[in-house]
Design a protein around this motif. Structure first.
Motif: not given
Lengths: 308, 308
Positions: B4-16, B46-48
């Motif tokens: 199974i694949e999971c592709v969660p999207n998170f509201s953070e794309g700047r803080n490494e 970010s997308v993982i």
């Protein structure tokens, strides 16, 4: 896991009992998966495709050659395809986590065993060849079964394994390592085989055309249409898409168009992905980082009931 | 094996630091493989991408949502992409030996746990949706984080799990099952975004165009070029090749041509094979019987030293 492919060709395409016996031999060898069996009546020839681990493939290749030797008599064989042995040619192909060296060594062990135990002389070919001339299977096979008794006595044609004496019923066998190739044919909307031959002569590497591409012009038995029959031997250099476009371009010069194409046997997803990349102009595309199958995932077909 | 694949999207794309923490959370979960991390500064998102067995993916999806809730505060968040939660959307996708039902059930278990343990209200979407309106993620997300405190009190917007009260810092989360989609963009040789928007409106399903295709016209930040940005949601119905050809055809009407295309994220080999099939006009092509990867074999790239 390491996976090696083996695609032995047998000089029997009519007797179903023998063809089934060969398929069963492959199927009952541990560590080996039978991918396909393909037989041609006119060629009187069958191709068996197996894949598996090194020891399984080693055993299966030998047992297949043994089964062929016990059940096929070249003295009775007729067919349009060139051939020189019951098991005519046995190529080993690196597929997964495997280099060509592994397949070269494998081909030498199997070749020696065939000569020692089955008394069939063996010529190593392609990447396993012991001299330049033997890299080319056609050069080894020239003269066929009928000419081999004399050819094997010539200075250049001492077999790599076994004595200078063909097996009376099973002939000789070519064994070698090569890379995966794609048998890719393009059908033209003409019955004029001369046009197919001219196109083939222009686009193949030996005619100054596309690197690593082999091509001949043939006439299809059923439809009478002309076909450019190709081997895409290195799709990273010349892709199926390159070959297709070259045929299409050349055909235009004769006022001929392309009807369709066909793939014979198996094809790596990489080769199709490479064609899609060129066709769809996908930039920065890298199979190993973009395609799920590169991660060892085998994406299933979508359930038909869920088709939107 | 089921994957199974999971592709969660998170509201953070700047803080490494936070992005790395999320990646590490995925990596240290047993039974899960981290395929990729992709962050966008402008979207601040970010997308993982992870793949694995059911229990591994279940645990990783929850832990990722927990890590996001502990480290992302939506009250401080700015970015151009619509969003409503720290972990904004968590889709589960059947890849290998797995049906959509398994992913629907999985999404419900994870959704309930997120609501129970993290006090984040959860909306089920797409194939997991409990009513027609919620199938569409955009409908759920409309109003964003800022509007969610009021929206959640409306008659239609009782969350599927959790209370009618957003998490102060982590907002709400959409969880659901969907099929693999391909993010496929085609760049035009024009900076006129109106043309891209007109092409998109014509070719997408909602405009009476290609079935299952989604498309919008956008302007690329760097080059200023116009792009038709698409989701190929069912490549068996409308392939990447169909979408590409439709853009090309429509573009012609405006005297515009296609420069190149791009794939964002991961793509199944089947989708590329399907495009190659149509592009090369391969007859009787069947991925499951012709392509080595369908047998679970992962054909390696040819050794560079052996390039002919």
């Amino acid at each position: 896991m390491q996976i090696i492919e083996c695609v032995p060709n047998f000089s029997e395409g009519r007797n179903e009992k023998v063809i089934n016996l060969l398929a069963q031999t492959a199927q009952k060898t541990a560590g080996v998966m039978l991918l396909g069996v393909s037989s041609d009546y006119d060629h009187n020839r069958s191709v068996i495709t197996i894949a598996g681990n090194e020891s399984g493939i080693e055993e299966a290749a030998f047992l297949l050659c043994k089964t062929a030797a016990e059940n096929i008599d070249l003295r009775q064989h007729e067919g349009v395809h060139p051939r020189m042995g019951a098991a005519d040619v046995i190529p080993f192909i690196p597929l997964q986590n495997c280099g060509i060296e592994t397949c070269i060594n494998l081909s030498k062990r199997v070749g020696k065993r065939i000569a020692d135990e089955l008394k069939i002389p063996v010529f190593l070919y392609e990447h396993s060849a012991t001299n330049e001339e033997r890299k080319n299977l056609a050069a080894i096979r020239k003269g066929g079964f009928e000419g081999m008794s004399e050819k094997i006595l010539l200075e250049n044609w001492q077999p790599d394994y076994g004595e200078r004496k063909i097996n009376q019923s099973a002939g000789v066998c070519a064994v070698g390592a090569r890379y995966a190739l794609i048998a890719f044919n393009v059908n033209l909307n003409t019955g004029d085989i001369k046009i197919a031959k001219k196109i083939a002569a222009k686009i193949r590497e030996s005619g100054g055309g596309l690197k690593t591409l082999k091509a001949i012009g043939v006439s299809l038995n059923g439809s009478g249409l002309a076909q450019v029959s190709m081997n895409v031997t290195n799709y990273e250099v010349t892709s199926m898409h390159d070959a297709f476009c070259a045929v299409k371009e050349e055909a235009k010069r004769y006022g001929v168009s392309v009807l369709c194409s066909e793939v014979v046997g198996f094809v790596p997803a990489r080769a199709l992905a490479e064609s899609a990349r060129r066709c769809l102009m996908i930039k920065d595309f890298n199979y190993d980082t973009y395609v799920l199958e590169a991660f060892g995932i085998c994406v299933s077909k979508r359930e038909p009931s869920q088709m939107e």
